[in-house]
Write an enzyme that holds these catalytic residues in place. Structure first.
Site, PDB file in Angstrom:
ATOM      1  N   LYS A   1      36.855  29.997  44.719  1.00 19.79           N
ATOM      2  CA  LYS A   1      37.637  31.822  44.557  1.00 19.79           C
ATOM      3  C   LYS A   1      38.473  31.818  43.181  1.00 19.79           C
ATOM      4  O   LYS A   1      38.858  31.075  42.804  1.00 19.79           O
ATOM      5  CB  LYS A   1      38.245  32.166  45.630  1.00 19.79           C
ATOM      6  CG  LYS A   1      39.614  31.312  45.883  1.00 19.79           C
ATOM      7  CD  LYS A   1      40.275  32.172  46.770  1.00 19.79           C
ATOM      8  CE  LYS A   1      41.594  31.547  46.992  1.00 19.79           C
ATOM      9  NZ  LYS A   1      42.600  31.715  48.688  1.00 19.79           N
ATOM     10  N   LYS A   2      38.716  32.869  42.554  1.00 21.16           N
ATOM     11  CA  LYS A   2      39.394  33.386  41.885  1.00 21.16           C
ATOM     12  C   LYS A   2      41.010  33.136  41.340  1.00 21.16           C
ATOM     13  O   LYS A   2      41.549  32.778  42.948  1.00 21.16           O
ATOM     14  CB  LYS A   2      39.942  35.086  41.548  1.00 21.16           C
ATOM     15  CG  LYS A   2      39.846  35.199  40.355  1.00 21.16           C
ATOM     16  CD  LYS A   2      38.940  35.828  39.159  1.00 21.16           C
ATOM     17  CE  LYS A   2      39.454  36.241  37.978  1.00 21.16           C
ATOM     18  NZ  LYS A   2      38.452  35.028  36.871  1.00 21.16           N
ATOM     19  N   ARG A   3      41.283  31.748  40.721  1.00 18.93           N
ATOM     20  CA  ARG A   3      42.706  31.778  41.304  1.00 18.93           C
ATOM     21  C   ARG A   3      43.318  31.283  39.657  1.00 18.93           C
ATOM     22  O   ARG A   3      44.797  32.185  39.620  1.00 18.93           O
ATOM     23  CB  ARG A   3      42.335  30.063  41.172  1.00 18.93           C
ATOM     24  CG  ARG A   3      42.160  29.868  42.640  1.00 18.93           C
ATOM     25  CD  ARG A   3      41.862  27.799  42.611  1.00 18.93           C
ATOM     26  NE  ARG A   3      41.226  28.101  43.351  1.00 18.93           N
ATOM     27  CZ  ARG A   3      41.135  27.922  45.196  1.00 18.93           C
ATOM     28  NH1 ARG A   3      42.165  28.036  46.060  1.00 18.93           N
ATOM     29  NH2 ARG A   3      39.925  27.803  45.809  1.00 18.93           N
TER      30      ARG A   3
END
Ligand code: GLU
Length: 492
Positions: A255-257
């Site tokens: 996921k977007k980190r």
């Protein structure tokens, strides 16, 4: 007659499309194409607040970019429409009503506060928080009273006492058994009148005659609820195949980190990944052909793909592998297409204007031919192409200018100019011979040749081959750059 294979991809248009979701779409597409089946695009937009047509549009565009065409659904039409859940409310209501009339569903008037209290009490008793079914037996008067209070009911599915074990025969995971006792009477219509995912998905998959549901493993726990609804409505359930999730290299959910970590399909498109490379990569995310081949065309992937051979364990998103694959596709693709795809990147970097003059074209082709051997994706191309487009500026860089100092370097620079001028034609072969001659015949050390030349001509310590640099820059530009370097060295 056996029913044909019908698959569906039903994204919720609540955000940009994630790479994991696209892998699900792609596996559905492969399985549909392999079985000469049909793929349906359904838009699950029952979450009115979070859904938008813009996101729907993005999903469709990214699918098209990857070459995932659908046979039926939003944007295409078909005889099982409408294909947007927000346009199918009456259908869901009809089935909801039916369940109500048959005593298989009931209205629940509990407020969020009451539900929270119920959960809290269960927790203090050490039990699993769940709905206790208190509205199952409301009398007509009680209902009237709640309605008079302005309470908006939800509709709950009555989990049958005798449900027992619910078995999911998953095509990937094998038999998965759920105990219906862990289910509480779940909501099938929210208080805003919209159906929940678990309800709408069953009605749609059944009415659209979907034969196989291939989706992310995060939905495996929803499957027993859905099977109960199939049973209650007398629909035959489809086959299920749940895909293991995609993890990043640290084995955490992908996921977007951070900004530089791309998880949306659009980010890969914008960075200049080729759709066929991403397609190839995604197909191998959780599945591999028997012979472990890595570079595969769409046709080869369709032929080899097998749902039963999909991995049960999580797939690791290996960015290095994607980069390797993409770089290979970039190098092997027709130069014309790579040039065309590279132009916007070079324009954005300010290296090219809006229109490209005919005399620029030849040079551009050469630059890209060389630069593409050194990139993984096209957004990296301007940096590789920079020396061919940018004026060099060394005035304040003493360390660089130091490199141009000394009689040997001077001799190399002036000789190169002379020799290039004498050439009948400047091409890679003639440039190669000049450089060889300099290396063999001039009384200078290699140290005085290659690095100083590279620096003088490109301003960089590494990059394309010197032969390519000279050939692409052309005589005039090479002379100009060498003269500049010589002038600076003289000043020291
Ligand atoms: N709209 C659901 C999602 O995007 C679909 C799940 C399913 O395939 O059943 O997660």
């Amino acid at each position: 007659m056996t029913k044909g294979i019908r698959l569906r991809f039903p994204p919720s248009p609540t955000g940009k499309i994630h790479i994991g979701n696209m892998r699900t779409a792609l596996f559905n597409w492969l399985w549909a194409r392999k079985n000469q089946g049909e793929l349906v695009l359904r838009i699950e937009d029952t979450d009115r607040q979070r859904s938008s047509v813009d996101f729907e549009e993005i999903i469709r565009q990214e699918m098209e970019w990857l070459g995932l065409d659908v046979d039926e659904g939003v944007g295409v039409g078909g005889k099982y429409g409408p294909y947007r859940q927000s346009e199918r409310l009456e259908i869901y209501q009809e089935y909801g009503q039916r369940l109500c009339e048959e005593g298989r569903a009931y209205h629940c008037y509990c407020t969020p506060a009451e539900l929270e209290q119920m959960r809290e009490e269960a927790r203090t008793r050490g039990e699993m928080p769940r709905y206790d079914g208190r509205c199952r037996l409301l009398t007509a008067q009680e209902k009237e009273r709640y309605q008079a209070e302005g309470r908006q009911p939800v509709l709950r599915f009555k989990v049958p006492e005798e449900a027992g074990e619910i078995i999911v025969n998953d095509l990937i995971r094998g038999q998965v058994i759920f105990d219906a006792a862990i289910l509480d009477d779940f909501v099938i219509f929210k208080s805003d009148g919209m159906p929940t995912y678990n309800f709408a998905v069953v009605i749609d998959d059944a009415l659209m005659e979907i034969s196989d549901v291939i989706r992310g493993e995060d939905h495996l726990s929803n499957t027993p609820k859905q099977l109960l609804i199939y049973r209650a409505l007398g629909f035959e359930p489809p086959r299920f195949a749940h895909l293991a999730l995609i993890m990043d290299q640290n084995r955490a959910k992908l996921k977007k980190r951070s900004d530089d970590q791309a998880v949306y399909v659009g980010e890969y498109r914008e960075k200049g990944y080729l759709p066929e490379a991403l397609f190839n990569f995604l197909a191998l995310l959780g599945w591999s052909p028997k012979d472990d081949q890595e570079i595969m065309s769409r046709e080869e992937l369709i032929a080899a793909f097998d749902l039963a051979a999909v991995n049960k364990s999580a797939a690791i998103f290996d960015l290095d592998k994607l980069n390797w694959l993409n770089g290979k596709y970039i190098r092997e693709e027709k130069l014309e297409r790579i040039v065309e795809l590279s132009i916007p990147f070079l324009q954005r970097a300010g290296y090219l204007g809006e229109g490209i003059a005919a005399e620029q074209e030849q040079r551009l082709r050469r630059v890209i031919e060389v630069a593409r051997t050194r990139v993984d994706y096209l957004a990296q191309l301007p940096a590789e192409a920079e020396p061919f487009f940018k004026e060099l500026e060394f005035e304040d860089q003493t360390a660089v200018v130091e490199e141009f100092k000394g009689e040997q370097v001077k001799l190399v620079f002036t000789t190169l100019k002379e020799r290039l001028n004498e050439l009948e034609e400047l091409n890679p072969e003639s440039v190669k011979q000049v450089l060889q001659w300099i290396r063999k015949k001039l009384p200078v050390k290699p140290r005085a040749i290659y690095h100083p030349l590279r620096l003088a001509l490109t301003g960089m310590n590494s990059g394309p081959e010197l032969i390519d640099i000279i050939y692409i820059l052309g005589l005039e530009e090479v002379e100009k750059r060498l003269d500049y370097a010589l002038r600076l060295a003289d000043r020291l």
